[in-house]
Design an enzyme around this catalytic site. Structure first.
Site, mmCIF file in Angstrom:
data_model
loop_
_atom_site.group_PDB
_atom_site.id
_atom_site.type_symbol
_atom_site.label_atom_id
_atom_site.label_comp_id
_atom_site.label_asym_id
_atom_site.label_seq_id
_atom_site.Cartn_x
_atom_site.Cartn_y
_atom_site.Cartn_z
ATOM 1 C CE1 TYR A 57 -3.401 -2.626 0.095
ATOM 2 C CE2 TYR A 57 -3.790 -2.160 2.405
ATOM 3 C CZ TYR A 57 -4.099 -2.858 1.256
ATOM 4 O OH TYR A 57 -5.118 -3.775 1.277
ATOM 5 C CG HIS A 128 -2.551 -8.803 0.012
ATOM 6 N ND1 HIS A 128 -1.928 -7.586 0.017
ATOM 7 C CD2 HIS A 128 -3.849 -8.524 -0.248
ATOM 8 C CE1 HIS A 128 -2.797 -6.623 -0.228
ATOM 9 N NE2 HIS A 128 -3.965 -7.175 -0.405
ATOM 10 N N PRO A 215 -16.321 -2.159 1.695
ATOM 11 C CG PRO A 215 -16.313 -1.453 3.923
ATOM 12 C CD PRO A 215 -15.383 -1.832 2.798
ATOM 13 C CG LEU A 216 -18.601 2.284 3.246
ATOM 14 C CD1 LEU A 216 -18.098 3.596 3.844
ATOM 15 C CD2 LEU A 216 -20.013 1.973 3.740
ATOM 16 N N GLY A 219 -17.244 4.249 -1.616
ATOM 17 C CA GLY A 219 -17.939 5.470 -1.218
ATOM 18 C C GLY A 219 -19.345 5.596 -1.745
ATOM 19 C CG PHE A 221 -23.698 1.531 -0.451
ATOM 20 C CD1 PHE A 221 -25.076 1.379 -0.428
ATOM 21 C CD2 PHE A 221 -22.963 0.857 -1.408
ATOM 22 C CE1 PHE A 221 -25.707 0.557 -1.346
ATOM 23 C CE2 PHE A 221 -23.585 0.028 -2.326
ATOM 24 C CZ PHE A 221 -24.963 -0.121 -2.302
#
Length: 318
Positions: A57, A128, A215-216, A219, A221
């Site tokens: 990352y 990973h 999860p969103l 963005g 959600f």
């Protein structure tokens, strides 16, 4: 902040986690040390203490971990620190050590992460991606040795198929290794493949806590997007406009109407859907600004009723 069990790990994690893939990412305010430190300070202050990063990352190899190590000086004991090794699809500085699932590779990867994160122990060390070239018992055996040595407290996997999760669980049982703490994979209201192909169930069967990433839906959600409006500073606008362009806006607008009826935000309803599900240990959501992580934390306390869950899932079927 609610604390939750994480599979076979000897510790709990905050129900709201922080994905750290934006630290050091070009084009974000958290590309700098100052920006990263501001987000991490806000997260800890809000009770978001489960931090999930990886060696790849950042705008360059290891940059997210390096920025985090600097930011966490004096606060390391306040967080549960997770990182990852062995992303098979990219070249790494350690490629000369052999396959990315090999004991030699993962030991070197851990030592490098420990140095960048300025700590002597990683709480959760995760593979990973699966490495089909290395028997899973070899990888897990090396991870078990690192647990015994005190260099990691627990280990997990990411993006394993259902069959690979079952194979890992069988190796744990056969060799007496510590059990899997986590299984990480993509899950959102518009990406529910893990429920159809058995990955979610296999993680539960292995006793691993499930950690959803994206999860969103980058963005979508958060409630900031509409059929006609896309915030210019959002990740979707900068990098993934197709997510908003291809969204089912009839379903999204119906979801917003439900949220309005329930007097909650779309963010609250989405996080509540995740955290009402047995098996989900922590919801890993990224943030580039302190106010974003604070908002995520504040929105993580609402829980839907079973009827409300049914209404949400009727709009976004698996």
């Amino acid at each position: 902040m609610e604390q939750r069990r994480l599979g076979h790990a000897p510790f709990t994690v905050s129900a709201m986690g922080l994905g750290c893939n934006n630290f050091g990412r070009t084009g974000t305010v958290s590309v700098t040390q100052e920006g990263t430190t501001a987000v991490l300070d806000a997260a800890i202050d809000a009770g978001v203490t489960f931090l999930d990063t990886a060696d790849l990352y950042g705008g360059e190899w290891g940059l997210s971990e390096t920025l985090m190590g600097n930011a966490l000086r004096g606060r390391r004991d306040e967080v549960v620190l997770a990182t990852k090794f062995g992303f098979t699809e990219v070249e790494t500085p350690l490629d000369g050590l052999g396959p990315k699932g090999s004991p030699e590779y993962l030991r070197a990867a851990l030592d490098a992460s420990l140095e960048r994160l300025q700590t002597d122990c990683i709480d959760l060390f995760q593979q990973h991606q699966p490495d089909p070239s290395v028997p899973v018992e070899d990888t897990l055996g090396a991870l078990a040795e690192l647990v015994e040595a005190g260099k990691i407290r627990a280990y997990g996997v990411s993006q394993f198929t259902a069959a690979q999760l079952r194979e890992a669980a069988a190796a744990v049982s056969a060799h007496g290794f510590p059990g899997l703490a986590s299984s990480q994979d993509e899950l959102s209201l518009i990406a529910r493949a893990v429920e159809n192909d058995g990955r979610f169930a296999a993680a539960e069967d292995a006793g691993a806590g499930f950690l959803p990433f994206f999860p969103l839906a980058n963005g979508l959600f958060t409630g900031k997007f509409t059929r006609t409006d896309m915030p210019e500073d959002s990740r979707i606008a900068r990098q993934r406009p197709h997510i908003a362009q291809n969204a089912d806006w009839d379903a999204m607008e119906a979801f917003q109407a439900l949220c309005d009826d329930w007097d909650v935000t779309m963010l609250q309803a989405t996080l509540g859907w995740f955290l009402s599900r047995p098996g989900v240990s922590s919801v890993i959501a990224g943030a580039t600004k302190p106010e974003q992580v604070a908002q995520n934390a504040a929105s993580s306390h609402w829980r839907p009723t079973p009827d409300q869950v049914g209404l949400i899932e009727s709009l976004f079927p698996a």
